[in-house]
Design a protein around this motif. Structure first.
Motif, PDB file in Angstrom:
ATOM      1  N   GLN A 165      40.725  26.471  44.545  1.00 34.96           N
ATOM      2  CA  GLN A 165      41.200  27.598  46.322  1.00 34.96           C
ATOM      3  C   GLN A 165      42.120  26.688  46.394  1.00 34.96           C
ATOM      4  OE1 GLN A 165      39.178  25.014  50.036  1.00 34.96           O
ATOM      5  NE2 GLN A 165      38.609  27.722  50.379  1.00 34.96           N
ATOM      6  N   ILE A 166      43.362  27.307  47.401  1.00 32.45           N
ATOM      7  CA  ILE A 166      44.458  26.739  47.434  1.00 32.45           C
ATOM      8  C   ILE A 166      44.449  25.150  47.931  1.00 32.45           C
ATOM      9  CG2 ILE A 166      45.467  27.445  49.635  1.00 32.45           C
ATOM     10  CD1 ILE A 166      48.025  28.045  48.577  1.00 32.45           C
ATOM     11  N   PRO A 167      45.035  24.198  46.401  1.00 27.94           N
ATOM     12  CA  PRO A 167      45.013  22.908  46.750  1.00 27.94           C
ATOM     13  C   PRO A 167      46.034  22.163  48.113  1.00 27.94           C
ATOM     14  CG  PRO A 167      45.329  23.440  44.854  1.00 27.94           C
ATOM     15  CD  PRO A 167      45.801  24.537  45.706  1.00 27.94           C
ATOM     16  N   ASP A 168      45.648  21.646  48.860  1.00 25.88           N
ATOM     17  CA  ASP A 168      46.160  20.784  50.097  1.00 25.88           C
ATOM     18  C   ASP A 168      47.496  20.779  49.728  1.00 25.88           C
ATOM     19  OD1 ASP A 168      43.915  20.510  51.216  1.00 25.88           O
ATOM     20  OD2 ASP A 168      43.601  18.926  50.789  1.00 25.88           O
ATOM     21  N   ALA A 169      48.398  20.476  48.597  1.00 29.25           N
ATOM     22  CA  ALA A 169      50.076  20.188  48.572  1.00 29.25           C
ATOM     23  C   ALA A 169      50.611  21.628  48.679  1.00 29.25           C
ATOM     24  CB  ALA A 169      50.195  19.602  46.812  1.00 29.25           C
ATOM     25  N   LEU A 170      49.918  22.699  48.578  1.00 28.42           N
ATOM     26  CA  LEU A 170      49.995  24.396  48.345  1.00 28.42           C
ATOM     27  C   LEU A 170      50.324  25.201  49.430  1.00 28.42           C
ATOM     28  CD1 LEU A 170      49.850  25.145  44.965  1.00 28.42           C
ATOM     29  CD2 LEU A 170      52.304  24.099  45.795  1.00 28.42           C
ATOM     30  N   ARG A 171      49.837  24.197  50.601  1.00 28.14           N
ATOM     31  CA  ARG A 171      49.672  24.790  51.861  1.00 28.14           C
ATOM     32  C   ARG A 171      50.558  24.991  52.740  1.00 28.14           C
ATOM     33  NH1 ARG A 171      44.300  25.835  52.815  1.00 28.14           N
ATOM     34  NH2 ARG A 171      42.837  26.310  51.301  1.00 28.14           N
ATOM     35  N   THR A 229      40.095  37.912  45.468  1.00 28.78           N
ATOM     36  CA  THR A 229      41.295  37.075  46.823  1.00 28.78           C
ATOM     37  C   THR A 229      40.923  36.937  47.911  1.00 28.78           C
ATOM     38  OG1 THR A 229      42.838  38.620  46.607  1.00 28.78           O
ATOM     39  CG2 THR A 229      43.451  36.769  45.104  1.00 28.78           C
ATOM     40  N   GLU A 230      40.731  36.067  48.520  1.00 33.09           N
ATOM     41  CA  GLU A 230      39.676  35.608  50.094  1.00 33.09           C
ATOM     42  C   GLU A 230      41.212  35.115  50.431  1.00 33.09           C
ATOM     43  OE1 GLU A 230      39.065  34.871  53.560  1.00 33.09           O
ATOM     44  OE2 GLU A 230      38.473  33.521  52.538  1.00 33.09           O
ATOM     45  N   ALA A 231      41.943  35.826  51.387  1.00 27.65           N
ATOM     46  CA  ALA A 231      43.068  34.908  52.287  1.00 27.65           C
ATOM     47  C   ALA A 231      42.827  33.985  53.863  1.00 27.65           C
ATOM     48  CB  ALA A 231      44.238  35.928  52.694  1.00 27.65           C
ATOM     49  N   GLU A 232      41.837  34.170  54.295  1.00 31.24           N
ATOM     50  CA  GLU A 232      41.379  33.284  55.872  1.00 31.24           C
ATOM     51  C   GLU A 232      41.505  31.859  54.801  1.00 31.24           C
ATOM     52  OE1 GLU A 232      37.900  33.126  58.264  1.00 31.24           O
ATOM     53  OE2 GLU A 232      38.142  34.504  57.719  1.00 31.24           O
ATOM     54  N   SER A 233      40.592  32.056  53.290  1.00 31.05           N
ATOM     55  CA  SER A 233      40.507  30.300  53.230  1.00 31.05           C
ATOM     56  C   SER A 233      40.824  29.707  51.761  1.00 31.05           C
ATOM     57  CB  SER A 233      38.785  30.115  52.727  1.00 31.05           C
ATOM     58  OG  SER A 233      38.774  30.904  51.520  1.00 31.05           O
ATOM     59  N   GLY A 234      42.336  30.956  51.714  1.00 37.23           N
ATOM     60  CA  GLY A 234      43.343  30.991  50.175  1.00 37.23           C
ATOM     61  C   GLY A 234      42.147  30.637  49.192  1.00 37.23           C
ATOM     62  N   SER A 235      41.306  31.441  48.962  1.00 36.35           N
ATOM     63  CA  SER A 235      40.339  30.776  47.571  1.00 36.35           C
ATOM     64  C   SER A 235      40.723  32.166  47.114  1.00 36.35           C
ATOM     65  CB  SER A 235      38.637  31.017  48.398  1.00 36.35           C
ATOM     66  OG  SER A 235      38.449  30.150  48.831  1.00 36.35           O
ATOM     67  N   ILE A 236      39.729  31.958  45.677  1.00 33.97           N
ATOM     68  CA  ILE A 236      38.717  32.989  44.969  1.00 33.97           C
ATOM     69  C   ILE A 236      38.074  32.915  44.188  1.00 33.97           C
ATOM     70  CG2 ILE A 236      40.058  33.637  42.002  1.00 33.97           C
ATOM     71  CD1 ILE A 236      42.322  33.880  43.798  1.00 33.97           C
ATOM     72  N   LEU A 237      36.955  34.071  44.904  1.00 36.07           N
ATOM     73  CA  LEU A 237      36.150  34.375  44.681  1.00 36.07           C
ATOM     74  C   LEU A 237      35.128  34.836  43.285  1.00 36.07           C
ATOM     75  CD1 LEU A 237      35.103  35.410  48.433  1.00 36.07           C
ATOM     76  CD2 LEU A 237      35.405  33.199  47.646  1.00 36.07           C
ATOM     77  N   THR A 238      34.186  34.676  42.929  1.00 31.63           N
ATOM     78  CA  THR A 238      34.094  35.644  41.360  1.00 31.63           C
ATOM     79  C   THR A 238      32.693  35.385  41.892  1.00 31.63           C
ATOM     80  OG1 THR A 238      33.003  33.326  40.678  1.00 31.63           O
ATOM     81  CG2 THR A 238      35.269  34.025  40.194  1.00 31.63           C
ATOM     82  N   ALA A 239      32.004  36.699  41.955  1.00 34.16           N
ATOM     83  CA  ALA A 239      30.875  37.654  41.464  1.00 34.16           C
ATOM     84  C   ALA A 239      30.333  37.792  39.291  1.00 34.16           C
ATOM     85  CB  ALA A 239      30.810  38.179  42.075  1.00 34.16           C
ATOM     86  N   GLN A 240      29.106  38.070  39.652  1.00 35.14           N
ATOM     87  CA  GLN A 240      29.538  37.966  38.164  1.00 35.14           C
ATOM     88  C   GLN A 240      28.893  39.170  38.464  1.00 35.14           C
ATOM     89  OE1 GLN A 240      30.219  36.186  35.471  1.00 35.14           O
ATOM     90  NE2 GLN A 240      30.776  34.745  37.129  1.00 35.14           N
ATOM     91  N   MET A 241      28.559  40.637  37.867  1.00 39.03           N
ATOM     92  CA  MET A 241      28.635  41.579  37.965  1.00 39.03           C
ATOM     93  C   MET A 241      27.213  41.953  37.122  1.00 39.03           C
ATOM     94  SD  MET A 241      30.523  42.742  40.545  1.00 39.03           S
ATOM     95  CE  MET A 241      30.141  44.015  40.550  1.00 39.03           C
ATOM     96  N   GLN A 242      26.597  43.149  37.494  1.00 37.05           N
ATOM     97  CA  GLN A 242      25.649  43.148  36.073  1.00 37.05           C
ATOM     98  C   GLN A 242      25.092  44.625  36.280  1.00 37.05           C
ATOM     99  OE1 GLN A 242      23.043  40.433  36.155  1.00 37.05           O
ATOM    100  NE2 GLN A 242      25.003  40.048  37.306  1.00 37.05           N
ATOM    101  N   VAL A 243      26.516  45.162  36.071  1.00 35.62           N
ATOM    102  CA  VAL A 243      26.772  46.187  35.337  1.00 35.62           C
ATOM    103  C   VAL A 243      27.416  46.659  34.120  1.00 35.62           C
ATOM    104  CG1 VAL A 243      27.586  49.218  35.470  1.00 35.62           C
ATOM    105  CG2 VAL A 243      27.057  47.123  37.694  1.00 35.62           C
ATOM    106  N   PRO A 244      26.669  46.578  32.849  1.00 32.40           N
ATOM    107  CA  PRO A 244      27.478  46.532  31.788  1.00 32.40           C
ATOM    108  C   PRO A 244      28.863  46.671  31.482  1.00 32.40           C
ATOM    109  CG  PRO A 244      25.416  48.256  31.232  1.00 32.40           C
ATOM    110  CD  PRO A 244      26.223  47.110  33.076  1.00 32.40           C
ATOM    111  N   GLY A 245      29.409  45.572  30.007  1.00 30.25           N
ATOM    112  CA  GLY A 245      30.432  47.215  29.739  1.00 30.25           C
ATOM    113  C   GLY A 245      31.839  46.584  30.647  1.00 30.25           C
TER     114      GLY A 245
END
Length: 305
Positions: A15-21, A282-298
């Motif tokens: 998440q974007i650090p407080d110092a960069l908000r 990218t999720e702009a409301e919270s300033g976050s980078i989210l991750t999802a582990q995709m279960q589709v191979p390749g």
């Protein structure tokens, strides 16, 4: 109609650090697009370099962030613009779709952002949003401006490596994210105000491209934003303001739903990680980078040419 697809969970990678908000007075972009809001940032345009660093943009404050594989943030560049989309060329240059200026280019070593292509046919872009490269160096650009259903004048351009510019479409109600399929015969375009995905054949000579409605999304708020594609031609769609990423097969059938665990303003996405099976969002409301582990191979990362 289809049954509800299976869901994949997300988690916050960083998440974007407080110092960069940003904490100052709202600027013109914020006042016009989010009246009454005080925005710390608005993240968009994720793309990976060959060292695994994730670049993304901060639209209202003209910042380009570089996020290390460990989730550490630095300001890679800051300039008086409104960067929206970002893609990395195979030679390492960073190309930026800027709402204010047009197409900009950044030298990642020096952190310098300069104009690349800003005046199509000696005019001005209406407000560039996103871009994608073909393997031959062709650059596809969305230029929505303020287009919508009652003003369907958004444009899609093709810029050749030799500088030749073609106007492919000029009737789109807000063209947004853009991505080619794997064999580069079809171009997928997120049509935000129509809440759908258009698909068109890639441009060849004087042949008029064929355009069709590929996917129609549902929901009242927002519409499709950023797009990404994997090795099976599954299309991932950031559904803006819905807190959801949809994954559709190459036939347009729903594969899964990825729900945001932090805010509803999912804006864009890119595949990355050591095995290239992780979807970064990218999720702009919270300033976050989210991750999802995709279960589709390749899965393969399509952040550069």
């Amino acid at each position: 109609m289809y049954s509800a697809p299976p869901e994949i969970k997300t988690e916050v990678f960083t998440q974007i650090p407080d110092a960069l908000r940003y904490s100052g007075e709202p600027n013109l972009w914020v006042k016009f697009t989010r009246p009454g809001a005080h925005m710390h940032s608005f993240l968009e345009g994720p793309s990976f370099d060959r060292n695994g660093n994730l670049y993304c943009v901060d639209v209202p404050y003209g910042r380009i962030f570089r996020i290390s594989p460990q989730g550490e943030w630095t300001v890679a560049a800051e300039y008086p613009g409104e960067p929206n989309g970002l893609k990395i060329h195979r030679d390492g240059r960073i190309f930026i779709a800027d709402q204010r200026h047009g197409i900009m280019v950044m030298d990642p070593a020096r952190g310098e952002v300069i104009p690349f292509f800003t005046r199509p046919n000696l005019e001005r872009f209406r407000g560039c949003n996103d871009l994608c490269f073909a393997s031959n160096g062709d650059l596809y650009i969305t230029d929505p401006g303020r287009s919508c259903l009652n003003d369907p004048t958004g444009r899609v351009f093709l810029l050749r490596p030799d500088g030749k510019l073609d106007l492919l479409l000029n009737n789109v109600p807000y063209p947004n994210g853009i991505v080619l399929d794997r064999d580069e015969t079809c171009l997928n375009i997120a049509v935000t105000r129509g809440n759908c995905i258009w698909r068109m054949s890639t441009y060849s000579g004087n042949i008029i491209p064929r355009v069709g409605l590929f996917i129609q999304l549902l929901g009242g708020a927002g519409g499709p934003d950023g797009l990404a594609i994997d090795e099976e031609d599954n299309l991932a769609i950031a559904h803006s303001q819905q807190g959801t990423v949809w994954l559709f097969s190459k036939k347009g059938e729903p594969v899964c739903r990825i729900r945001s665990c932090s805010g509803g303003a999912v804006t864009n996405l890119a595949y990355g990680g050591p095995d290239r099976k992780t979807l970064y969002i990218t999720e702009a409301e919270s300033g976050s980078i989210l991750t999802a582990q995709m279960q589709v191979p390749g899965k393969k990362m399509y952040s550069h040419m």
